[in-house]
Design an enzyme around this catalytic site. Structure first.
Site, PDB file in Angstrom:
ATOM      1  N   GLN A  19       0.807  -1.221   0.000  1.00 31.82           N
ATOM      2  CA  GLN A  19       0.000   0.000   0.000  1.00 31.82           C
ATOM      3  C   GLN A  19       0.838   1.268   0.000  1.00 31.82           C
ATOM      4  O   GLN A  19       0.318   2.346  -0.250  1.00 31.82           O
ATOM      5  CB  GLN A  19      -0.938   0.006   1.207  1.00 31.82           C
ATOM      6  CG  GLN A  19      -2.034  -1.030   1.099  1.00 31.82           C
ATOM      7  CD  GLN A  19      -2.955  -1.029   2.299  1.00 31.82           C
ATOM      8  OE1 GLN A  19      -2.681  -1.717   3.280  1.00 31.82           O
ATOM      9  NE2 GLN A  19      -4.033  -0.275   2.247  1.00 31.82           N
ATOM     10  N   HIS A 116       1.004  -9.236   4.566  1.00 28.35           N
ATOM     11  CA  HIS A 116      -0.104  -8.284   4.670  1.00 28.35           C
ATOM     12  C   HIS A 116      -0.814  -8.245   3.312  1.00 28.35           C
ATOM     13  O   HIS A 116      -0.547  -7.382   2.485  1.00 28.35           O
ATOM     14  CB  HIS A 116       0.421  -6.894   5.073  1.00 28.35           C
ATOM     15  CG  HIS A 116      -0.665  -5.937   5.483  1.00 28.35           C
ATOM     16  ND1 HIS A 116      -0.632  -5.189   6.638  1.00 28.35           N
ATOM     17  CD2 HIS A 116      -1.834  -5.590   4.889  1.00 28.35           C
ATOM     18  CE1 HIS A 116      -1.718  -4.438   6.730  1.00 28.35           C
ATOM     19  NE2 HIS A 116      -2.466  -4.662   5.671  1.00 28.35           N
ATOM     20  N   GLU A 160      -4.574  -9.742   9.631  1.00 29.56           N
ATOM     21  CA  GLU A 160      -6.015  -9.865   9.339  1.00 29.56           C
ATOM     22  C   GLU A 160      -6.361 -11.089   8.491  1.00 29.56           C
ATOM     23  O   GLU A 160      -6.763 -10.970   7.327  1.00 29.56           O
ATOM     24  CB  GLU A 160      -6.538  -8.603   8.656  1.00 29.56           C
ATOM     25  CG  GLU A 160      -6.498  -7.373   9.533  1.00 29.56           C
ATOM     26  CD  GLU A 160      -7.324  -6.209   8.980  1.00 29.56           C
ATOM     27  OE1 GLU A 160      -7.924  -6.354   7.903  1.00 29.56           O
ATOM     28  OE2 GLU A 160      -7.384  -5.164   9.646  1.00 29.56           O
ATOM     29  N   ASN A 296      -6.736  -5.141  15.334  1.00 31.51           N
ATOM     30  CA  ASN A 296      -7.173  -4.033  14.483  1.00 31.51           C
ATOM     31  C   ASN A 296      -8.657  -3.816  14.727  1.00 31.51           C
ATOM     32  O   ASN A 296      -9.431  -4.783  14.761  1.00 31.51           O
ATOM     33  CB  ASN A 296      -6.961  -4.353  13.002  1.00 31.51           C
ATOM     34  CG  ASN A 296      -5.489  -4.436  12.620  1.00 31.51           C
ATOM     35  OD1 ASN A 296      -4.613  -4.180  13.441  1.00 31.51           O
ATOM     36  ND2 ASN A 296      -5.222  -4.790  11.374  1.00 31.51           N
ATOM     37  N   GLU A 374      -4.173  -1.370  14.376  1.00 32.00           N
ATOM     38  CA  GLU A 374      -4.779  -0.486  13.366  1.00 32.00           C
ATOM     39  C   GLU A 374      -6.072   0.058  13.928  1.00 32.00           C
ATOM     40  O   GLU A 374      -6.857  -0.674  14.532  1.00 32.00           O
ATOM     41  CB  GLU A 374      -5.135  -1.225  12.067  1.00 32.00           C
ATOM     42  CG  GLU A 374      -4.015  -1.458  11.114  1.00 32.00           C
ATOM     43  CD  GLU A 374      -4.466  -2.148   9.816  1.00 32.00           C
ATOM     44  OE1 GLU A 374      -5.566  -1.850   9.309  1.00 32.00           O
ATOM     45  OE2 GLU A 374      -3.698  -2.989   9.333  1.00 32.00           O
ATOM     46  N   TYR A 441      -6.291   8.061   5.078  1.00 28.36           N
ATOM     47  CA  TYR A 441      -6.263   7.768   6.514  1.00 28.36           C
ATOM     48  C   TYR A 441      -5.082   8.417   7.234  1.00 28.36           C
ATOM     49  O   TYR A 441      -4.967   8.299   8.443  1.00 28.36           O
ATOM     50  CB  TYR A 441      -6.095   6.262   6.714  1.00 28.36           C
ATOM     51  CG  TYR A 441      -7.307   5.373   6.529  1.00 28.36           C
ATOM     52  CD1 TYR A 441      -8.152   5.095   7.610  1.00 28.36           C
ATOM     53  CD2 TYR A 441      -7.584   4.775   5.302  1.00 28.36           C
ATOM     54  CE1 TYR A 441      -9.228   4.242   7.470  1.00 28.36           C
ATOM     55  CE2 TYR A 441      -8.672   3.919   5.155  1.00 28.36           C
ATOM     56  CZ  TYR A 441      -9.487   3.650   6.248  1.00 28.36           C
ATOM     57  OH  TYR A 441     -10.562   2.794   6.105  1.00 28.36           O
TER      58      TYR A 441
HETATM   59  C1  BGP Z   1      -7.324  -3.157   7.134  1.00 29.32           C
HETATM   60  C2  BGP Z   1      -6.055  -3.498   6.438  1.00 29.32           C
HETATM   61  C3  BGP Z   1      -5.310  -2.342   5.868  1.00 29.32           C
HETATM   62  C4  BGP Z   1      -6.156  -1.169   5.440  1.00 29.32           C
HETATM   63  C5  BGP Z   1      -7.304  -0.877   6.375  1.00 29.32           C
HETATM   64  C6  BGP Z   1      -8.310   0.123   5.882  1.00 29.32           C
HETATM   65  O1  BGP Z   1      -8.241  -4.160   6.880  1.00 29.32           O
HETATM   66  O2  BGP Z   1      -5.184  -4.227   7.252  1.00 29.32           O
HETATM   67  O3  BGP Z   1      -4.453  -2.841   4.905  1.00 29.32           O
HETATM   68  O4  BGP Z   1      -6.400  -1.091   4.119  1.00 29.32           O
HETATM   69  O5  BGP Z   1      -7.999  -2.033   6.730  1.00 29.32           O
HETATM   70  O6  BGP Z   1      -9.217  -0.488   5.032  1.00 29.32           O
HETATM   71  P1  BGP Z   1      -9.664   0.155   3.687  1.00 29.32           P
HETATM   72  O7  BGP Z   1      -8.411   0.454   2.956  1.00 29.32           O
HETATM   73  O8  BGP Z   1     -10.501  -0.876   3.003  1.00 29.32           O
HETATM   74  O9  BGP Z   1     -10.445   1.353   4.034  1.00 29.32           O
END
Ligand code: BGP
Length: 470
Positions: A19, A116, A160, A296, A374, A441
Site C-alpha cells: 500500500q 499483509h 487480518e 485491528n 490499526e 487515513y
Molecule cells: C485493514 C487493512 C489495511 C487497510 C485498512 C483500511 O483491513 O489491514 O491494509 O487497508 O484495513 O481499510 P480500507 O483500505 O478498506 O479502508
C-alpha cells in the site's frame, strides 16, 4: 479528552508494503496477487503509491518529528522471493535492512508483519492459502526472515486473516473475487491459522531473539434491533468473523459453541471444512506461545436475521448508503440509525473497541499483551488551493475519532486489560486495496502526483499526546 498517555506506551503509525512502497517492478520484485488484478480492473495502480520504497527516509523523519516511537511495516514476500520460494533477491533483502536501520537510527521501533494481503502471484495462482504446499513456502520464507533480519525484535506473522478469507471468498472484493464461496473462506481461515501456528512454533523452537504474534481485525457483532432471532444472527456472524479465529489462535481448538455455529453456517451453504490429522496439535502447541496480540479495530456490525439467498454490494467508492450484505444461513447487516457512519458505510462506535478488548482479555488470556495495531478514519481529503509546505490540513474529524477510541483503550486499561500500544491506520496516506486513492487515513497527507508530504492537524495532536509521556 485524552489528556495523557501511559508511560512507555507504544505510539505508532501503520503501513503495509504493497500500500505504500510502489516500485512494484524494480529490483527483481515478483508479482503479487494484486498486480494483474488491479491492471485488469483499471481503477487504480499500485504505482507509485506513497513511493515509500524511495521516500521512506522522509516518512521516518516525519514520524520522529511528530512524536511516534513505533511503526508497523510489512515485508513484501515477492521482493525477497519473486515466486514465493527459491533463491533470495539481494536487492530486496538490502532494501529492508536499509529501511529497518533508518527506523532504528531514529528511535522508531519497527513492528514487522510477514504477510499483509500480498501473496506471491505464483502461489496465489496455485491456490493461495487453500493449498497446503504454500504453507510450507510461507514457513521457509519466515525462517529466512528470522535468520536474516536479526535487527527486528517485534514480529507479526499474518495481518487480518479474516479480511483475506472474507474479502477473497465471501465479499468478492479481493482477488480471486469469489462471492459466498463458504468452503474456501472457512478453509482459508483454518489454513492461515495453521500457517501462523507453524511459524510461531518455528520461532519458539529455535529460540529466536524477539517477540512474535499475529494480527486479527475484530468486528463485534451486535443484534439490531435486539431480538432473540437477531441475536442468533449476530452470534453466527461473530463465529465466522471472530470466534473461530480467536479460538484457533489462543485456545488451540475450536470450542463446541463456536463449532455449532460454524456447522450451522456450513450446512446452510452446503460447505465443508477439512481439518487434517495433526492440525489441531499444531494449533494447540502455538496457542500459548504468542508473545502478544495485535488487534485491528475499525467498526462493529449490526446484524438481523435473514431468510433468503446471499447477495451483497461492496461500497468501494465512498457513495454513502450503497453497501448491502445478506448472507444465507447467517443474517443480514443492518443500519443502526443511532450510529453514525462514514462515506464508505463504516459504523463509528468507539465503545465497540472497549467491548472487544474486554472480551479478548477475559476469554482469551493467552493473548497476553495487546496492541491496537490499526484504527483510524478514512476520509475524502483534498489539498487546499494554493497550499504551501507550511499548510496544515484540517482533519478534526480524525482527531475526534482517534481521541474517542483512545479513551476506550484507556478505560479498558484502567480496568486491567493489558493493552500497551496504538498504531494509527495509517502513518501517511496510501492506497486502499478496494477503494483506491480517495480514501485517506494518514497523519501525513500525500499529494500523489508530486509525492510531496503535508502535515495534517492530527499529526500535531499525535505529537502533543506523545509529549505527555515525557
Ligand atoms: C485493514 C487493512 C489495511 C487497510 C485498512 C483500511 O483491513 O489491514 O491494509 O487497508 O484495513 O481499510 P480500507 O483500505 O478498506 O479502508
Amino acid at each position: 479528552r485524552v489528556k495523557k498517555l501511559p508511560k512507555d506506551f507504544v505510539w505508532g503509525g501503520a503501513t503495509a508494503a504493497y500500500q505504500v512502497e510502489g516500485a512494484t517492478k524494480v529490483d527483481g520484485k515478483g508479482k503479487t496477487m494484486w498486480d494483474d488484478y488491479l491492471k485488469a480492473q483499471g481503477r487504480f495502480s499500485p504505482d507509485p503509491a506513497s513511493d515509500f520504497y524511495h521516500l521512506y527516509p522522509k516518512d521516518v523523519a516525519l514520524s520522529k518529528k511528530y512524536g511516534l516511537n513505533a511503526i508497523r511495516l510489512s515485508i513484501s514476500w515477492t521482493r525477497i522471493f519473486p515466486k514465493g520460494y527459491g533463491e533470495p533477491v539481494q536487492a530486496g533483502v538490502d532494501y529492508y535492512h536499509r529501511l529497518f536501520k533508518e527506523c532504528l537510527d531514529n528511535g522508531i521501533e519497527p513492528y514487522v508483519s510477514l504477510h499483509h494481503f500480498d501473496s506471491p502471484k505464483t502461489l496465489f495462482d496455485d491456490g493461495d492459502w487453500l493449498n497446503r504446499k504454500n504453507i510450507d513456502y510461507f514457513v521457509d520464507y519466515a525462517r529466512f526472515c528470522f535468520d536474516e533480519f536479526t535487527e527486528i525484535k517485534h514480529w507479526f506473522t499474518i495481518n487480518e486473516l479474516i479480511s483475506l478469507a472474507y474479502s477473497q471468498y465471501i465479499q468478492g472484493n479481493f482477488p480471486p473475487s469469489h462471492k459466498f464461496d463458504v468452503t474456501s473462506a472457512i478453509q482459508a481461515e483454518h489454513n492461515e491459522l495453521l500457517a501462523h501456528a507453524r511459524v510461531v512454533n518455528l520461532f519458539k523452537d529455535n529460540h529466536y531473539d524477539g517477540k512474535i504474534g499475529l494480527i486479527h481485525v475484530l468486528q463485534p457483532v451486535y443484534p439490531y434491533p435486539e431480538t432473540p432471532e437477531n441475536q442468533h444472527a449476530a452470534d453466527l456472524s461473530d463465529a465466522f468473523m471472530n470466534a473461530f479465529l480467536l479460538d484457533g489462535t489462543f485456545k488451540g481448538e475450536y470450542t463446541d459453541k463456536t463449532m455449532n455455529l460454524i456447522n450451522e453456517i456450513l450446512d446452510a451453504n452446503d460447505a465443508k471444512l477439512d481439518i487434517e490429522p495433526g492440525d489441531m496439535e499444531i494449533l494447540k502447541k502455538a496457542s500459548t506461545r504468542n508473545d502478544y496480540f495485535g488487534l485491528n479495530y475499525y467498526q462493529p456490525s449490526y446484524f438481523a436475521a435473514y431468510d433468503g439467498d446471499s447477495t451483497n454490494h461492496f461500497n468501494g467508492t465512498g457513495e454513502k448508503g450503497t453497501s448491502s450484505f445478506k448472507f444465507k444461513g447467517v443474517g443480514q447487516a443492518v443500519k443502526n440509525p443511532n450510529i453514525p457512519t462514514t462515506d464508505w458505510d463504516w459504523n463509528i462506535y468507539p465503545e465497540g473497541l472497549y467491548d472487544i478488548l474486554k472480551r479478548v482479555s477475559s476469554e482469551y488470556p493467552n493473548s497476553k499483551e495487546m496492541f491496537v495495531t490499526e484504527n483510524g478514519l478514512g476520509l475524502k481529503e483534498e489539498l487546499p488551493e494554493g497550499a504551501t509546505q507550511d499548510t496544515i490540513i484540517n482533519d478534526d474529524k480524525r482527531i475526534d475519532f482517534v481521541d474517542q477510541h483512545m479513551e476506550a483503550i484507556l478505560k479498558a486499561r484502567s480496568e486491567g486489560v493489558n493493552v500497551n500500544g496504538y498504531f494509527i491506520w495509517s502513518l501517511q496516506d496510501q492506497f486502499s486495496w478496494a477503494n483506491g486513492y480517495n480514501k485517506r487515513y494518514g497523519l501525513f497527507f500525500i499529494d500523489f502526483a508530486t509525492q510531496k508530504r503535508y502535515i495534517k492537524k492530527s499529526a500535531l495532536w499525535y505529537k502533543a499526546l506523545a509529549n505527555t509521556m515525557k
